[in-house]
Design a protein around this motif. Structure first.
Motif, PDB file in Angstrom:
ATOM      1  N   SER A   1       0.835  -1.201   0.000  1.00  0.00           N
ATOM      2  CA  SER A   1       0.000   0.000   0.000  1.00  0.00           C
ATOM      3  C   SER A   1       0.873   1.256   0.000  1.00  0.00           C
ATOM      4  CB  SER A   1      -0.904   0.033   1.227  1.00  0.00           C
ATOM      5  OG  SER A   1      -0.132   0.193   2.416  1.00  0.00           O
ATOM      6  N   GLY A   2       0.252   2.362  -0.379  1.00  0.00           N
ATOM      7  CA  GLY A   2       0.880   3.672  -0.325  1.00  0.00           C
ATOM      8  C   GLY A   2      -0.160   4.718   0.028  1.00  0.00           C
ATOM      9  N   LYS A   3       0.262   5.732   0.742  1.00  0.00           N
ATOM     10  CA  LYS A   3      -0.645   6.816   1.141  1.00  0.00           C
ATOM     11  C   LYS A   3      -0.221   8.111   0.445  1.00  0.00           C
ATOM     12  CE  LYS A   3      -1.412   4.819   5.757  1.00  0.00           C
ATOM     13  NZ  LYS A   3      -0.347   3.800   5.818  1.00  0.00           N
ATOM     14  N   GLY A   4      -1.207   8.925   0.115  1.00  0.00           N
ATOM     15  CA  GLY A   4      -0.927  10.180  -0.552  1.00  0.00           C
ATOM     16  C   GLY A   4      -2.136  11.092  -0.493  1.00  0.00           C
ATOM     17  N   THR A   5      -1.987  12.272  -1.073  1.00  0.00           N
ATOM     18  CA  THR A   5      -3.051  13.275  -1.024  1.00  0.00           C
ATOM     19  C   THR A   5      -3.479  13.650  -2.438  1.00  0.00           C
ATOM     20  OG1 THR A   5      -2.192  14.177   1.049  1.00  0.00           O
ATOM     21  CG2 THR A   5      -3.695  15.578  -0.195  1.00  0.00           C
ATOM     22  N   GLU A   6      -4.798  13.780  -2.627  1.00  0.00           N
ATOM     23  CA  GLU A   6      -5.351  14.251  -3.882  1.00  0.00           C
ATOM     24  C   GLU A   6      -6.457  15.261  -3.566  1.00  0.00           C
ATOM     25  OE1 GLU A   6      -6.589  11.283  -6.658  1.00  0.00           O
ATOM     26  OE2 GLU A   6      -4.545  10.986  -7.370  1.00  0.00           O
TER      27      GLU A   6
ATOM     28  N   GLU B   1      -6.707  12.825   2.102  1.00  0.00           N
ATOM     29  CA  GLU B   1      -5.662  11.810   2.258  1.00  0.00           C
ATOM     30  C   GLU B   1      -6.239  10.439   1.883  1.00  0.00           C
ATOM     31  OE1 GLU B   1      -2.129  10.635   5.473  1.00  0.00           O
ATOM     32  OE2 GLU B   1      -3.922  11.725   6.141  1.00  0.00           O
ATOM     33  N   LEU B   2      -5.536   9.767   1.000  1.00  0.00           N
ATOM     34  CA  LEU B   2      -6.039   8.501   0.470  1.00  0.00           C
ATOM     35  C   LEU B   2      -5.060   7.360   0.719  1.00  0.00           C
ATOM     36  CD1 LEU B   2      -7.335   9.694  -3.034  1.00  0.00           C
ATOM     37  CD2 LEU B   2      -8.684   9.402  -0.927  1.00  0.00           C
ATOM     38  N   LEU B   3      -5.605   6.153   0.698  1.00  0.00           N
ATOM     39  CA  LEU B   3      -4.822   4.916   0.770  1.00  0.00           C
ATOM     40  C   LEU B   3      -5.062   4.136  -0.511  1.00  0.00           C
ATOM     41  CD1 LEU B   3      -3.219   2.686   2.457  1.00  0.00           C
ATOM     42  CD2 LEU B   3      -5.500   1.763   2.982  1.00  0.00           C
ATOM     43  N   TRP B   4      -3.961   3.775  -1.198  1.00  0.00           N
ATOM     44  CA  TRP B   4      -4.040   2.851  -2.330  1.00  0.00           C
ATOM     45  C   TRP B   4      -3.465   1.517  -1.858  1.00  0.00           C
ATOM     46  CZ3 TRP B   4      -2.829   7.997  -2.889  1.00  0.00           C
ATOM     47  CH2 TRP B   4      -3.580   8.739  -3.820  1.00  0.00           C
TER      48      TRP B   4
ATOM     49  N   LEU C   1      -8.579   7.804   3.996  1.00  0.00           N
ATOM     50  CA  LEU C   1      -7.963   7.410   5.261  1.00  0.00           C
ATOM     51  C   LEU C   1      -8.747   7.910   6.466  1.00  0.00           C
ATOM     52  CD1 LEU C   1      -4.121   7.677   4.659  1.00  0.00           C
ATOM     53  CD2 LEU C   1      -5.367   5.715   5.539  1.00  0.00           C
ATOM     54  N   ASP C   2      -9.341   9.109   6.375  1.00  0.00           N
ATOM     55  CA  ASP C   2     -10.078   9.609   7.530  1.00  0.00           C
ATOM     56  C   ASP C   2     -11.244   8.685   7.872  1.00  0.00           C
ATOM     57  OD1 ASP C   2     -11.449  10.270   5.211  1.00  0.00           O
ATOM     58  OD2 ASP C   2     -12.101  12.254   5.925  1.00  0.00           O
ATOM     59  N   ARG C   3     -11.879   8.143   6.858  1.00  0.00           N
ATOM     60  CA  ARG C   3     -13.036   7.283   7.114  1.00  0.00           C
ATOM     61  C   ARG C   3     -12.600   5.902   7.623  1.00  0.00           C
ATOM     62  NH1 ARG C   3     -17.802   9.258   5.509  1.00  0.00           N
ATOM     63  NH2 ARG C   3     -18.779   7.197   5.333  1.00  0.00           N
ATOM     64  N   VAL C   4     -11.512   5.364   7.062  1.00  0.00           N
ATOM     65  CA  VAL C   4     -11.036   4.070   7.571  1.00  0.00           C
ATOM     66  C   VAL C   4     -10.607   4.209   9.026  1.00  0.00           C
ATOM     67  CG1 VAL C   4      -9.373   2.211   7.284  1.00  0.00           C
ATOM     68  CG2 VAL C   4     -10.291   3.359   5.275  1.00  0.00           C
TER      69      VAL C   4
ATOM     70  N   HIS D   1      -2.834  -1.801   6.646  1.00  0.00           N
ATOM     71  CA  HIS D   1      -2.183  -0.766   5.847  1.00  0.00           C
ATOM     72  C   HIS D   1      -2.672   0.629   6.233  1.00  0.00           C
ATOM     73  CE1 HIS D   1      -0.300  -3.603   2.990  1.00  0.00           C
ATOM     74  NE2 HIS D   1      -1.335  -4.361   3.321  1.00  0.00           N
ATOM     75  N   ALA D   2      -3.954   0.734   6.526  1.00  0.00           N
ATOM     76  CA  ALA D   2      -4.518   2.058   6.808  1.00  0.00           C
ATOM     77  C   ALA D   2      -4.130   2.570   8.186  1.00  0.00           C
ATOM     78  CB  ALA D   2      -6.032   2.000   6.682  1.00  0.00           C
TER      79      ALA D   2
END
Length: 678
Positions: free
Chosen positions: A31-36, A46-49, A70-73, A112-113
């Protein structure tokens, strides 16, 4: 547009997944985290792929990623109801998804999250699982990794495991990853490169420690008489046993097989500890979900005869089914899914090798690869300590997990010929190629048999990978060559279900010009050739006890008296009567035997292209290029017969709709009144 986080994640996943030392096929996730920018609010989000459920790291593409907010997870931590309601959290991930498309989130998404790191890897390396399944795995982890890697006791994958690993990361700033007891490894990093480097360091450090400090003979001494047979003898014995073993594995539902006789397998089967270790079963969830809770191991030496081994295998199968049923009954609850079958997916024969099974060839092959992984794990654990897999109760919780059952229920409905193995002669061109193509399209594994090996292999490659089709050389007029082709079939796919006697040739001559050589050649290829193929295949079909189909591509000429065609028509009549004779003889074994009588098939035909077409055109006084239309014009329907029409008939005859039909000849001739069957 693919962002940098996704590009780096895919590249890292593919690199890690390409090396079997890092993880097994379809095992683990990254997994990887990033912002869109949120397209609704315009604010950064902030998202998790993360690799989705069922994907493979080595071949992962962006479409195989699940994308979550990510905020919701992380907010799910506030409503997590505890391990007793763990399964509910997977459904909750659906409410955390960002955007459309993407893969379904896997059970490991929480890991991952919740871990506070930009990039996370969860892998199933043999060296790591060896430490994870050692009886003193926690102590080994501390000794080998010097405090850089934490130990996490066995916990079923899920939200709580994610919480546990997140807490370890938060409480131990110097820790780069964890050994998950009975399971695998997890590593993380502030960048994609750092996560990958940490994963590789854990894997390599474990492997190096095992190599440097492990016992020289972790499986014990070699058992006398259980050593590997010589190459040719081993392959011949495997071919002799394969149909019986496939029948054993297919008692509850048809299975495709795969044979492995790698040094790692043969060494394990010859060792003193093999019986005890095999009985313990595998540990990593990815392993036993594909290999079943444990294999079936033949307890006879390699010096035993094939007949003795077959008898003992059948006895052991009855014991295996009773044992598996007892395992199910001991752990099932009223809410558990029904038992999915009590047959082994891994059958081990000392001195010979391993037979693995699955619903298709890829699944069978991967099951074998996973058991080799399990052997490597057992070797590493025994080299340093004692192999100690998770309990049967925990294995059952994984094997009959409601989430696993739901995944199985989502699988597409199988095609009509899935689970069937077809052997088609003369399949490098014309009718044979069309038949092979149609059967592969309908889900069958296909062996393209032809006198020309290079062309056979080329056609097989057109149909797909070796999980779908292989090409073999087959001179059907040579008994040894036919047996070798059938042996290649059962070793490639486990057995045989469907035989198409299509190989043929013809010389168009009147009686007085037909030589003895002409006569013998045509009868050797078609009459004798069909007999030899049917005989060799019938032996395997009977041993499997699964029934099957034999199809003869005869001809309207078997009943139609055309001019200048004595040798060809006589041998086709021979084939036609073989259908009737074998239908009677093989019916008690559930083997159906039917024939197809085409009219002259000109288009794509190897026979017509080799001179037969020119001869027949001359006989009828037409141009060779007009021969197909000439044949069509003399039929009732006035339509030319092409190879695909014959392939359609094979499909119908061997499908489920005509399961009570045998001894039949189907005309595929657009209606030739003189060839009507009476």
């Amino acid at each position: 547009m693919t962002n940098d986080t996704v590009r780096e994640l895919i590249a890292r996943s593919n690199r890690l997944g390409a090396d079997p030392r890092n993880t097994n096929y379809a095992g683990g996730n990254t997994s990887g985290k990033g912002t869109e920018t949120d397209p609704v609010t315009g604010d950064p989000v902030e998202l998790l792929w993360v690799k989705g459920s069922g994907g493979d790291l080595g071949t992962l593409t962006p479409d195989g990623l699940a994308v979550l907010r990510l905020d919701r997870v992380r907010a799910l931590q506030d409503v997590y109801p505890g391990v007793d309601r763990e399964d509910e959290m997977v459904a909750a991930f659906d409410y955390c998804l960002h955007g459309k498309g993407g893969a379904a989130p896997s059970i490991d998404t929480a890991m991952h999250a919740l871990v506070d790191a930009a990039d996370v890897d969860h892998l199933h390396p043999d060296s790591g699982i060896a430490i994870a399944t050692a009886a003193d795995g926690e102590a080994l982890t501390a000794r080998i990794f010097g405090g850089r890697v934490a130990w996490v006791p066995w916990r079923r994958p899920g939200f709580q495991l994610g919480l546990d690993i997140a807490a370890i990361k938060a409480d131990n700033p110097g820790v780069i990853g964890a050994i998950l007891g009975g399971h695998g490894i997890t590593a993380w990093g502030d960048t994609s490169d750092e996560a990958e480097a940490n994963s590789r360091w854990i894997i390599t450090t474990a492997a190096d420690h095992i190599a440097a400090h492990g016992a020289a003979e972790p499986f014990g001494a070699v058992r006398s008489g259980f050593e590997a047979l010589a190459d040719d003898e081993r392959r011949a014995r495997a071919a002799a046993l394969a149909p019986t073993i496939r029948g054993i594995a297919s008692t509850d539902k048809p299975m495709i097989g795969h044979f492995t006789d790698s040094p790692a397998v043969l060494e394990f089967l010859a060792s003193a500890k093999a019986p005890a270790l095999a009985a313990l079963g595998t540990s990593c969830p990815d392993h036993f979900l594909r290999t079943k809770v444990k294999p079936m191991l033949l307890d006879l030496p390699a010096s035993a005869t094939a007949e003795q081994q077959i008898t003992r295998l059948q006895e052991l199968h009855a014991e295996y089914r009773a044992d598996y049923t007892a395992y199910y009954d001991a752990h099932a609850t009223p809410e558990s899914p029904a038992m999915r079958g009590a047959d082994p997916l891994i059958v081990l024969v000392p001195g010979v090798g391993m037979f693995s099974f699955g619903a298709n060839k890829q699944t069978a092959r991967v099951a074998g690869e996973f058991y080799v992984n399990a052997i490597n794990v057992m070797r590493g654990a025994e080299a340093l300590s004692t192999y100690s897999p998770i309990s049967d109760a925990e294995k059952f919780r994984i094997e009959y997990w409601a989430l696993e059952e739901a995944k199985l229920q989502r699988m597409p409905k199988p095609k009509t010929h899935q689970g069937r193995i077809a052997f088609v002669t003369g399949a490098a061109s014309g009718i044979g190629k069309a038949i092979a193509t149609r059967l592969a399209k309908e889900g069958a594994c296909v062996v393209v048999a032809d006198l020309d090996l290079e062309k056979a292999q080329a056609v097989a490659a057109e149909l797909g990978s070796t999980d779908i089709a292989i090409g073999v050389a087959a001179n059907v007029a040579d008994a040894a060559g036919v047996q070798a082709a059938i042996d290649a079939t059962v070793l490639a796919f486990g057995g045989i279900d469907l035989v198409v006697n299509n190989a043929g040739l013809s010389l168009s001559k009147p009686l007085l010009e037909t030589t003895e050589k002409d006569w013998d050649l045509q009868h050797d290829v078609m009459a004798k050739g069909s007999f030899l193929v049917s005989k060799a295949a019938a032996s395997a079909l009977i041993a499997q006890k699964l029934g099957g189909d034999i199809i003869y591509i005869s001809s309207k000429n078997s009943v139609f008296a055309g001019p200048n065609n004595i040798a060809y028509s006589a041998t086709k009549a021979d084939q036609a009567h073989q259908v009737r004779l074998l239908a009677v003889e093989l019916g008690e074994h559930g083997v159906r035997v039917n024939g197809i009588n085409p009219d002259g098939v000109v288009r794509g035909s190897g026979i017509f292209a080799s001179g037969w077409g020119a001869n027949r055109a001359a006989t009828y006084g037409v141009n060779e290029e007009d021969l197909g239309q000439f044949y069509a014009n003399r039929t009732i329907l006035k339509r030319e017969v092409v190879p695909e029409n014959v392939a359609d008939a094979v499909f119908v005859l061997t499908g489920p709709e005509l399961s009570r039909t045998t001894g039949l000849h189907i005309p595929v001739d657009s209606g030739v009144a003189a060839a009507f069957l009476r």
